[in-house]
Design an enzyme around this catalytic site. Sequence first.
Site, mmCIF file in Angstrom:
data_model
loop_
_atom_site.group_PDB
_atom_site.id
_atom_site.type_symbol
_atom_site.label_atom_id
_atom_site.label_comp_id
_atom_site.label_asym_id
_atom_site.label_seq_id
_atom_site.Cartn_x
_atom_site.Cartn_y
_atom_site.Cartn_z
ATOM 1 N N GLU A 155 0.176 -3.967 -4.696
ATOM 2 C CA GLU A 155 -0.296 -4.943 -5.688
ATOM 3 C C GLU A 155 -0.085 -4.510 -7.146
ATOM 4 O OE1 GLU A 155 -4.325 -5.858 -4.493
ATOM 5 O OE2 GLU A 155 -3.706 -6.407 -2.469
ATOM 6 N N GLU A 260 -0.527 -8.608 6.315
ATOM 7 C CA GLU A 260 -1.972 -8.875 6.346
ATOM 8 C C GLU A 260 -2.190 -10.354 6.653
ATOM 9 O OE1 GLU A 260 -3.885 -7.415 2.786
ATOM 10 O OE2 GLU A 260 -2.663 -5.616 2.739
#
Length: 369
Positions: A155, A260
């Site tokens: 991220e 995910e």
Amino acid sequence: MKLRVLPLAFVAVLAWSCKEKTAEEVKPESIKELFAEDFLIGTAVNNGQINGDASQASLIAKEFNVLTAENVMKSSLIHPEEDTYNFEMPDKLFALAEKNGQKVHGHTLVWHSQLSPFIAAIEDSASMAEALKAHIEAVAGRYKGKVYSWDVVNEAVEGDGSLRQSVFLKTMGEGYLPWAFKMAAEVEPDADLYYNDYSMTGKAKRDGVIKMVKKIQESGAKIDGIGMQGHWHMDFPTIQEIEESILAYSALGLKVAITELDIDVLPNPQGVSGAEISQSAELKAELDPYTDGLPADVSAALAKRYADIFALFYKHRDKIDRVTFWGVNDGDSWKNGFPVQGRTNYPLLFDRNNQRKEAYDAIMKVKDK
Ligand code: G3I
């Protein structure tokens, strides 16, 4: 006469049952078996599951061939203070995977969130490099040779494509990105090294990620894959957006993993993120409509959404290395608490009693078409 016919019939039955079964005849009994030739199928595991919770242990062993720690390998948990490491739960995770014959995906080495407070407080480049080096050496070093792949950086890019103003960027500049990959490759040369992020289908973010990854590649650092987290919704992103992104990341010469995966079925609460819905019956009814169970039409729509997504993954199986669900059953999911706390969500393949959902059955038919 009878005496001669009977043994012959017996031999024929025996020969038929011993005949080697063709691929069509062997019906896969799990999602990992169904996609065994295509990509790995993984799940995130929480503390109870790592500790072998009996209600889910056999399901996890049967359905998945790769595990990711949902939390316990993040820096604030595994390395909470400069000289303190908590390896107990991660060690148990590796033992569980070994027992089940599963691989482990490491999540995650360099992430601004759930970051050890002592690293978050660092203000200069040399100290940050020293701390991250020690962290990567200790964590990746401990599991050297046992990790299938690592999320090296998590991220680092914002929705507009710019680099996140994280403590890593602020102290080390953008050079921290190739540096982290080089450091990870030195410590663990055999694992695939990934950049992992959410909202990876948005055009601006995708362009930013590609620009960043190209710089990492040009620096000579080893990077093997891009992780698209896959925290998706019923109608967003579109299959076309997902496909364009898989193609764009793959065009960098890298593997793609869906890391995910979960599908949020609840209303998207624009502007009421973090709302205390228990205080307002009206708000609760609007934002948390399925507390008594998932209605049949929504269950069917979720099944179709998962089938469409997996049909796409199967189409691009030459580019996709792994598909990991972010949890086993609906009750486990972080989506019950985000972006509104205390809701009843249904994002995964197994219900709160660990029973297969319609979505599971729909995925199991994807290769029939
Ligand atoms: O374990 C403590 C418990 O002792 C304490 O009482 C409780 C009080 O809040 O918190 C518990 O820790 C929580 C932890 O999950 C374990 O349940 C943390 O508060 C909570 O913040 C944490 O949330 C995790 C979240 O990352 C944090 O950023 C979710 O479980 C986890 O699913 C989620 O995973 C992230 C990926 O790592 C990266 N991509 C996005 C994804 C979803 O946010």
